[in-house]
Design a protein around this motif. Sequence first.
Motif, short mmCIF file in Angstrom:
data_model
loop_
_atom_site.label_atom_id
_atom_site.label_comp_id
_atom_site.label_asym_id
_atom_site.label_seq_id
_atom_site.Cartn_x
_atom_site.Cartn_y
_atom_site.Cartn_z
N ARG A 1 0.92 -1.34 -0.02
CA ARG A 1 -0.14 0.02 -0.04
C ARG A 1 0.80 1.30 0.09
O ARG A 1 0.52 2.18 -0.83
N LEU A 2 2.01 1.30 0.81
CA LEU A 2 2.69 2.49 0.84
C LEU A 2 3.54 2.63 -0.50
O LEU A 2 3.67 3.82 -1.07
N LEU A 3 3.98 1.59 -1.03
CA LEU A 3 4.45 1.65 -2.53
C LEU A 3 3.50 2.12 -3.53
O LEU A 3 3.82 2.88 -4.31
N ALA A 4 2.42 1.63 -3.38
CA ALA A 4 1.50 1.95 -4.43
C ALA A 4 0.81 3.51 -4.26
O ALA A 4 0.67 4.35 -5.05
N ASP A 5 1.17 3.88 -3.02
CA ASP A 5 0.71 5.53 -2.65
C ASP A 5 1.92 6.55 -2.95
O ASP A 5 1.97 7.55 -3.00
N GLY A 6 3.00 5.74 -3.35
CA GLY A 6 4.44 6.39 -3.65
C GLY A 6 5.03 6.95 -2.61
O GLY A 6 5.87 7.83 -2.42
N ARG A 7 4.59 6.46 -1.28
CA ARG A 7 5.30 6.89 -0.12
C ARG A 7 6.62 6.40 0.27
O ARG A 7 7.58 6.78 0.97
N ILE A 8 6.87 4.97 -0.32
CA ILE A 8 8.11 4.38 -0.26
C ILE A 8 8.80 3.99 -1.68
O ILE A 8 7.88 3.97 -2.51
N SER A 9 9.81 3.86 -1.85
CA SER A 9 10.42 3.19 -3.20
C SER A 9 10.12 1.76 -3.46
O SER A 9 10.10 1.34 -2.55
N TYR A 10 10.37 1.43 -4.70
CA TYR A 10 10.35 0.10 -5.04
C TYR A 10 11.81 -0.57 -4.09
O TYR A 10 11.54 -1.88 -3.88
N CYS A 11 12.68 0.16 -4.08
CA CYS A 11 13.84 -0.65 -3.48
C CYS A 11 13.59 -0.53 -1.89
O CYS A 11 14.01 -1.70 -1.39
N GLN A 12 12.82 0.29 -1.54
CA GLN A 12 12.69 0.02 0.13
C GLN A 12 11.80 -1.00 0.21
O GLN A 12 11.90 -1.71 1.20
N ALA A 13 10.66 -1.07 -0.54
CA ALA A 13 9.53 -2.24 -0.53
C ALA A 13 10.41 -3.47 -0.79
O ALA A 13 10.01 -4.46 0.03
N ALA A 14 11.27 -3.80 -1.77
CA ALA A 14 11.96 -4.93 -2.06
C ALA A 14 12.78 -5.27 -0.83
O ALA A 14 13.10 -6.49 -0.34
N SER A 15 13.45 -4.23 -0.05
CA SER A 15 14.29 -4.35 1.08
C SER A 15 13.38 -5.07 2.25
O SER A 15 13.83 -6.08 3.05
N ILE A 16 12.29 -4.52 2.57
CA ILE A 16 11.35 -5.28 3.32
C ILE A 16 11.35 -6.86 2.95
O ILE A 16 10.87 -7.65 3.97
N VAL A 17 10.74 -6.92 1.78
CA VAL A 17 10.69 -8.47 1.40
C VAL A 17 11.74 -9.35 1.60
O VAL A 17 11.61 -10.50 2.20
N GLU A 18 12.91 -8.81 1.33
CA GLU A 18 14.03 -9.83 1.39
C GLU A 18 14.55 -9.80 2.69
O GLU A 18 14.70 -11.20 3.21
N ALA A 19 14.18 -8.93 3.65
CA ALA A 19 14.42 -9.08 5.11
C ALA A 19 13.60 -9.97 5.76
O ALA A 19 13.83 -10.69 6.74
N CYS A 20 12.19 -9.93 5.38
CA CYS A 20 11.34 -10.82 5.91
C CYS A 20 11.29 -12.21 5.50
O CYS A 20 10.62 -13.35 5.73
N TYR A 21 12.02 -12.57 4.31
CA TYR A 21 12.07 -13.98 3.54
C TYR A 21 12.07 -14.99 4.41
O TYR A 21 11.34 -15.99 4.33
N PRO A 22 13.03 -15.04 5.33
CA PRO A 22 13.34 -16.17 5.98
C PRO A 22 12.40 -16.52 7.18
O PRO A 22 12.28 -17.47 8.06
N LEU A 23 11.42 -15.30 7.47
CA LEU A 23 10.52 -15.33 8.73
C LEU A 23 9.13 -16.00 8.31
O LEU A 23 8.66 -15.91 7.07
N ASP A 24 8.43 -16.33 9.29
CA ASP A 24 7.10 -16.95 9.27
C ASP A 24 6.39 -15.71 8.85
O ASP A 24 6.62 -14.75 9.20
N ASP A 25 5.00 -16.21 8.54
CA ASP A 25 3.89 -15.07 8.43
C ASP A 25 3.87 -13.89 9.64
O ASP A 25 3.86 -12.85 9.35
N GLU A 26 3.73 -14.76 10.64
CA GLU A 26 3.54 -13.54 11.81
C GLU A 26 4.70 -13.03 12.14
O GLU A 26 4.56 -11.61 12.51
N SER A 27 5.72 -13.49 12.32
CA SER A 27 7.05 -12.78 12.38
C SER A 27 7.29 -11.71 11.19
O SER A 27 7.63 -10.62 11.63
#
Length: 186
Positions: free
Chosen positions: A34-60
Motif C-alpha cells: 500500500r505504501l509503495l502504491a501510494d508512492g510513499r516508499i520506493s520500490y527498493c525500500q519495499a523490496a528490502s522489506i520483502v528480502e528481510a522478511c523472507y526467512p521469517l514465518d508470516d506472523e514474524s
Amino acid sequence: MLEVAAALRLAPVTAERRLSTAREWARRLPRTARLLADGRISYCQAASIVEACYPLDDESAARVETRVLPKAVEQTGAELRRSLRRAVITADPAAAEERTHRASAQRTIGWGPLPDGMAELRIIGPAAGVATVHTGLTALADRPRQPHYRRGIVARRFDAMVEVFRTILDDPALPCSSTRYRRRVA
C-alpha cells in the motif's frame, strides 16, 4: 513470465525476481504494498522489506512490517535496512541466532586476480571477527609514519596487512616453507 520480461524490457531473471517480490507483498506484506502504491516508499525500500522478511514465518514478517513501516517513509535505503536487521532479530531472536550459527559455518577467505596486476581478497565471517581484523589493521595503519608517507587510511590498512603476513611467512618456525607460498603469489 517471459511475456512480462519482454513487456517490461527486463531480463527474465529480473522479471521473475520482481514477480516474486510482488507475490510476497500481496500474500504477506500488504501494508508495504500500500505504501509503495501510494508512492510513499520506493520500490527498493519495499523490496528490502520483502528480502528481510523472507526467512521469517508470516506472523514474524507481520511484526517486522509493523515495526519498520512507520519510519520507512522518512528513511534512506541504508537506514531502512539497518532498521530491518534489528526488527528481524527482535521478531524471532531464536531463529536469528540459528541463522547466525548456520551463516558462521560458511565463513571463508578467498582471493582472485583483477586487471592491471591487482588482486582481491574477500573475507566473509562473523561480524565480530571481521571487525577485530579491521580494527587491528586500522591500529597498525595509524602508527606514526615518515612525513613523506601520505597514503590514505585504506591504502595504509592494506600495507599493514601485507607487512603482518610477510613477517609471518618469514618465521622459520612455520611448518611449511615460506618460499613455497611466495611462489604461489608471484
